[in-house]
Design a protein around this motif. Structure first.
Motif, mmCIF file in Angstrom:
data_model
loop_
_atom_site.group_PDB
_atom_site.id
_atom_site.type_symbol
_atom_site.label_atom_id
_atom_site.label_comp_id
_atom_site.label_asym_id
_atom_site.label_seq_id
_atom_site.Cartn_x
_atom_site.Cartn_y
_atom_site.Cartn_z
ATOM 1 N N VAL A 132 0.717 -1.135 -0.079
ATOM 2 C CA VAL A 132 -0.008 -0.069 0.050
ATOM 3 C C VAL A 132 0.796 1.089 0.196
ATOM 4 O O VAL A 132 1.970 1.301 0.817
ATOM 5 C CB VAL A 132 -0.915 0.125 1.218
ATOM 6 N N PRO B 219 0.387 4.818 0.731
ATOM 7 C CA PRO B 219 -0.929 5.935 1.111
ATOM 8 C C PRO B 219 -0.551 7.355 0.870
ATOM 9 O O PRO B 219 0.670 7.795 0.189
ATOM 10 C CB PRO B 219 -0.534 5.971 2.695
ATOM 11 N N ALA B 220 -1.498 8.152 0.287
ATOM 12 C CA ALA B 220 -1.323 9.490 0.262
ATOM 13 C C ALA B 220 -1.993 10.440 1.120
ATOM 14 O O ALA B 220 -2.896 9.786 2.184
ATOM 15 C CB ALA B 220 -1.932 9.687 -1.533
ATOM 16 N N PHE C 14 -7.093 10.234 0.656
ATOM 17 C CA PHE C 14 -7.039 8.801 0.616
ATOM 18 C C PHE C 14 -7.491 8.240 -0.707
ATOM 19 O O PHE C 14 -7.130 7.379 -1.057
ATOM 20 C CB PHE C 14 -8.219 8.129 1.662
ATOM 21 N N ASN D 196 -6.102 9.192 -3.393
ATOM 22 C CA ASN D 196 -4.777 8.962 -4.010
ATOM 23 C C ASN D 196 -3.912 7.645 -3.725
ATOM 24 O O ASN D 196 -2.833 7.674 -4.261
ATOM 25 C CB ASN D 196 -4.182 10.459 -3.784
ATOM 26 N N THR D 197 -4.442 7.163 -2.663
ATOM 27 C CA THR D 197 -3.606 6.028 -2.268
ATOM 28 C C THR D 197 -3.696 4.951 -3.528
ATOM 29 O O THR D 197 -4.724 4.550 -3.991
ATOM 30 C CB THR D 197 -4.628 5.170 -0.932
ATOM 31 N N ARG D 198 -2.445 4.166 -3.701
ATOM 32 C CA ARG D 198 -2.415 3.101 -4.551
ATOM 33 C C ARG D 198 -1.972 2.015 -4.143
ATOM 34 O O ARG D 198 -1.585 1.795 -2.712
ATOM 35 C CB ARG D 198 -1.187 3.667 -5.737
ATOM 36 N N ALA D 199 -2.327 0.882 -4.577
ATOM 37 C CA ALA D 199 -1.879 -0.679 -4.071
ATOM 38 C C ALA D 199 -1.464 -1.498 -5.339
ATOM 39 O O ALA D 199 -2.020 -1.457 -6.331
ATOM 40 C CB ALA D 199 -3.053 -1.024 -3.495
ATOM 41 N N ASN E 228 -7.140 2.587 -8.654
ATOM 42 C CA ASN E 228 -6.046 2.984 -7.879
ATOM 43 C C ASN E 228 -5.356 1.615 -7.213
ATOM 44 O O ASN E 228 -4.344 1.577 -6.630
ATOM 45 C CB ASN E 228 -6.339 3.534 -6.627
#
Length: 207
Positions: A107, A109-110, A113, A115-118, A140
Motif C-alpha cells: 500500500v 498511502p497519500a 485517501f 490518491n492511495t495506490r496498491a 488505484n
C-alpha cells in the motif's frame, strides 16, 4: 538481516528486512483489517516450514503490517506461499469474482485517501499467470497474477517482485513511499471457501 516495523531509513538499506517468517508466532507489527466477515489467521506449518495459515469462508479480512519505506531503497518484495484451492467463481475481471485464495499487497498511502495506490500480487483464478489488470473496484489498485489456476496448488511457491518497477509500469510515475505490506485470503464476493499458508516475507534492498 533486520526485522522491524515503523520506518526504514537509508542507513539500514544494505540489509534485507524480514517482515515476518512466523517462526515465533505472529509479529506484533501485524494488525487485522476486516472488510466483510473474518478470515481465520493462525500460525501453523507446512512441510516443516512455519507459516501463517489463512482460511476464508464467505469472508474478507486481511493482516496489515505498517512499515514506512522508500521503494527506491527497497525495490524488491519477496515471499512464499502454499495455496490449497482456487475459487470456481473467481474472476479478477468482475466485482462478483474479485476473490483470491492468496494475495500479498503493498500500500502506498497519500495525503488524500483517494490518491492511495496498491499493488496486489495474487494467485489468480482465471487471469493468466503474468497478466495484470486494474481492480474491478478501483483504478488505484492493480491486480498482478504471479500464479494462476490449479497447476501449482499444494506446493510451496516463491516470488521476488520489483515493486518499484511494477508501480511505474502500471501507474506511470515514480512510486511514493510505501506504508504497509498486507496479506489476505478472501471469498466474500463468490461466497466460497479457500485456504492458504503464507511463508516468510522480506523487503530486499537495491543492489
Amino acid at each position: 538481516m533486520l526485522s522491524l516495523s515503523g520506518s526504514l531509513h537509508q542507513a539500514a538499506a544494505a540489509e534485507p528486512v524480514l517482515i515476518d517468517d512466523f517462526s515465533n508466532g505472529i509479529s506484533a507489527g501485524w494488525e487485522p483489517k476486516i472488510f466483510k466477515g473474518e478470515t481465520s489467521y493462525r500460525v501453523g506449518a507446512r512441510d516443516n516450514v512455519p507459516c501463517l495459515e489463512a482460511a476464508a469462508n464467505n469472508s474478507a479480512s486481511g493482516m496489515f503490517y505498517k512499515i514506512d519505506f522508500d521503494p527506491e531503497e527497497y525495490p524488491v518484495l519477496s515471499w512464499s506461499w502454499q495455496v490449497d484451492n482456487i475459487l470456481s467463481k473467481g474472476d479478477a475481471r468482475t466485482k462478483a469474482g474479485d476473490d483470491y485464495a492468496a494475495r500479498v499487497y503493498v500500500v502506498f498511502p497519500a495525503l488524500f485517501f483517494w490518491n492511495t495506490r496498491a499493488l496486489n500480487y495474487i494467485w489468480a483464478n482465471r487471469l493468466g499467470k503474468g497478466s495484470a489488470i486494474k481492480s474491478s473496484y478501483t483504478g488505484n489498485a492493480v491486480m498482478i497474477a504471479v500464479d494462476s489456476g490449479n497447476k501449482n496448488l499444494g506446493t510451496w511457491q516463491h516470488y521476488r517482485m520489483n515493486i518499484r518497477e511494477d508501480f511505474i509500469k502500471h501507474f506511470g510515475y515514480q512510486p511514493p513511499r510505501a506504508g504497509a505490506v498486507a496479506i489476505m485470503t478472501d471469498t466474500d464476493n463468490t461466497g466460497e471457501s479457500a485456504s492458504a499458508c503464507f511463508g516468510p516475507i522480506r523487503l530486499i534492498p537495491a543492489e
